[in-house]
Write an enzyme that holds these catalytic residues in place. Structure first.
Site, PDB file in Angstrom:
ATOM      1  N   HIS A 196      63.700  63.205  93.289  1.00  0.00           N
ATOM      2  CA  HIS A 196      63.482  63.397  94.725  1.00  0.00           C
ATOM      3  C   HIS A 196      64.768  63.984  95.321  1.00  0.00           C
ATOM      4  CE1 HIS A 196      65.864  59.800  95.096  1.00  0.00           C
ATOM      5  NE2 HIS A 196      64.984  59.097  94.407  1.00  0.00           N
TER       6      HIS A 196
ATOM      7  N   HIS B 152      68.191  62.615  94.196  1.00  0.00           N
ATOM      8  CA  HIS B 152      68.707  63.138  92.924  1.00  0.00           C
ATOM      9  C   HIS B 152      69.207  64.573  93.090  1.00  0.00           C
ATOM     10  CE1 HIS B 152      65.470  60.297  91.334  1.00  0.00           C
ATOM     11  NE2 HIS B 152      66.569  59.824  90.793  1.00  0.00           N
TER      12      HIS B 152
END
Ligand code: PAF
Length: 254
Positions: A35, A38
């Site tokens: 997501h 990250h």
């Protein structure tokens, strides 16, 4: 074009080639289901280092609940696209049998901070996290490794392990990335029902309200959360709550 490496000997070989070429390596360990949180780590790794290397490995040893391990989303194809768009050069996606060729006989066991907060609710969790992170840091040999502040206790323990074992990789802390309504991004969020998703941002709002931990716990319970803990550690206020089947953690400076 992003490079996918599944074989660990090949991964070590590729890392050695990068080092021989004089290129610095930024490393982002993940379990996949990438997501924006990250992706912000990958972007930072790429901005600060010559090459950004990401690992995608759903680590079985950090789960005490097999159902939780099973539920973790496996989305490799989409992850590769997102990682590449964020600037990753290489993704290591190892096989569990290869990474744990010792059958988990050897493990990292921290004896104090790993037993409280998350550690008190998830038996063996941090042994699993620290062990896999040590393995990955040794395989990659990065100059810098990037960890999100959302998992504050994990970050502190990884920092402690890196110092205790004289690891050559610098551990870099990155701010929590939030949805516009304040909910900390997490791969667990997709398991929230619409009603739970609507309530979830209250965790951050109440945690950041400036109230004392006991009062925050009371307000969270009144709002409808199952409260595992709200505790202060130094200048940090940390909380874990349950919403239906989903467990959420967050922390703020306080
Ligand atoms: O934070 C995570 O996603 C995991 O705990 C980590 C650091 C990748 C180890 O499995």
């Amino acid at each position: 074009m992003i490079e996918l490496v599944e074989d660990l000997d090949r991964a070590r070989g590729r890392m050695a080639e990068l080092r021989r070429a004089g290129l610095s390596i930024g490393f982002v360990p993940t379990m996949g289901a990438l997501h924006d949180g990250h992706l912000s780590l990958i972007r930072r790794a790429r901005a600060e280092c010559d090459r950004a290397v990401v690992s995608i490995f759903v680590n079985p040893t950090q789960y005490d609940d097999p159902a939780d391990l099973e539920r973790y989303p496996r989305t490799l194809a989409a992850d590769l696209e997102k990682a590449e768009a964020a600037g990753a050069d290489l993704v290591i996606h190892p096989d569990a049998g290869a990474l744990y060729r010792d059958g988990y006989r050897y493990r990292v066991h921290e004896t104090e901070a790993s037993r409280e907060l998350e550690g008190a609710h998830r038996a063996g969790h941090f042994d699993g996290v620290l062990t896999v992170v040590l393995k990955l840091l040794n395989i990659v040999g990065a100059d810098r490794a990037y960890f999100g502040e959302k998992d504050w206790q994990q970050l502190e323990l990884v920092r402690g392990m890196a110092a205790a074992f004289f690891l050559g990789t610098q551990i870099v802390a990155c701010p929590t990335v939030r949805e516009p309504d304040g909910l900390a991004m997490s791969s667990r969020n997709i398991h929230l029902t619409p009603a739970e998703r609507a309530l979830a941002p209250e965790l951050y709002r109440i945690l950041a309200s400036g109230a004392e931990p006991a009062e925050i716990a009371r307000r969270l319970a009144t709002a409808g959360f199952g409260v595992d803990y709200v505790e202060r550690r130094g200048a940090r206020l940390l909380a874990a709550v349950r919403l239906g089947k989903v467990r959420l953690i967050d922390n703020v400076e306080a």
